[in-house]
Design a protein around this motif. Structure first.
Motif, PDB file in Angstrom:
ATOM      1  N   MET A  79      41.411  41.573  42.399  1.00 32.55           N
ATOM      2  CA  MET A  79      41.216  40.226  41.844  1.00 32.55           C
ATOM      3  C   MET A  79      42.325  39.897  40.846  1.00 32.55           C
ATOM      4  N   THR A  80      42.706  40.876  40.033  1.00 33.22           N
ATOM      5  CA  THR A  80      43.746  40.652  39.029  1.00 33.22           C
ATOM      6  C   THR A  80      45.066  40.281  39.672  1.00 33.22           C
ATOM      7  N   THR A  81      45.363  40.869  40.811  1.00 31.81           N
ATOM      8  CA  THR A  81      46.618  40.570  41.500  1.00 31.81           C
ATOM      9  C   THR A  81      46.504  39.368  42.427  1.00 31.81           C
ATOM     10  N   TRP A  82      45.345  38.747  42.488  1.00 31.91           N
ATOM     11  CA  TRP A  82      45.076  37.552  43.288  1.00 31.91           C
ATOM     12  C   TRP A  82      45.205  37.824  44.789  1.00 31.91           C
ATOM     13  N   GLU A  83      45.061  39.056  45.195  1.00 32.40           N
ATOM     14  CA  GLU A  83      45.175  39.432  46.605  1.00 32.40           C
ATOM     15  C   GLU A  83      43.885  39.078  47.333  1.00 32.40           C
ATOM     16  N   TRP A  95      41.382  37.409  46.726  1.00 37.55           N
ATOM     17  CA  TRP A  95      40.182  37.673  45.937  1.00 37.55           C
ATOM     18  C   TRP A  95      39.065  36.693  46.250  1.00 37.55           C
ATOM     19  N   SER A  96      39.400  35.461  46.536  1.00 34.93           N
ATOM     20  CA  SER A  96      38.355  34.463  46.748  1.00 34.93           C
ATOM     21  C   SER A  96      37.593  34.693  48.056  1.00 34.93           C
ATOM     22  N   GLN A 154      39.300  36.541  35.840  1.00 31.75           N
ATOM     23  CA  GLN A 154      40.583  36.062  36.352  1.00 31.75           C
ATOM     24  C   GLN A 154      41.466  35.534  35.221  1.00 31.75           C
ATOM     25  N   THR A 181      44.696  37.734  34.206  1.00 33.67           N
ATOM     26  CA  THR A 181      45.952  37.091  34.611  1.00 33.67           C
ATOM     27  C   THR A 181      46.775  36.691  33.395  1.00 33.67           C
TER      28      THR A 181
END
Length: 120
Positions: A26-30, A32-33, A55, A59
């Motif tokens: 989630m932190t890397t936005w990979e 995540w949603s 997030q 972030t």
């Protein structure tokens, strides 16, 4: 269990380490949603109060650390370069002063009382 019909629940959140990896994802936005948050939020919408602040904090915190490291290293390099430039200017000035002294001594021809003109 609330997530018994969701097959990927254990795969993503089944142990502490799996949960930590999912939070890192989630932190890397990979994705995540779609992969991490949406299936959980469909079952428990109130968990949005966990996902969204996480997030923002991770972030912005990560971005702040990265920018801080870049600025700090740039400032250190600039300070180092400034001291090198000052030292080079000081050595150049010393060289010029010694050269001028030698030139004046040659013009004076060893006589300290009288300066003779060079062009006569």
């Amino acid at each position: 269990s609330d997530f018994a019909d969701w097959d990927r629940c254990y795969e993503l959140y089944g142990t502490v380490y799996r949960s930590m990896y999912s939070m890192w994802q989630m932190t890397t936005w990979e994705s995540w949603s779609q992969v991490l948050a949406r299936p959980v939020l469909e079952e428990k919408p109130w968990l949005i109060f966990l996902f969204v602040p996480l997030q923002f904090v991770t972030t912005l915190g990560l971005l702040n650390v990265v920018v801080g490291v870049i600025v700090e290293s740039t400032m250190a390099a600039s300070k180092s370069e400034d001291s090198k430039v000052r030292e080079a200017k000081r050595r150049n000035l010393q060289f010029l002063l010694k050269s001028l002294k030698r030139l004046f001594e040659l013009i004076n021809d060893g006589d300290d009382d009288e300066v003779k003109p060079v062009l006569t």
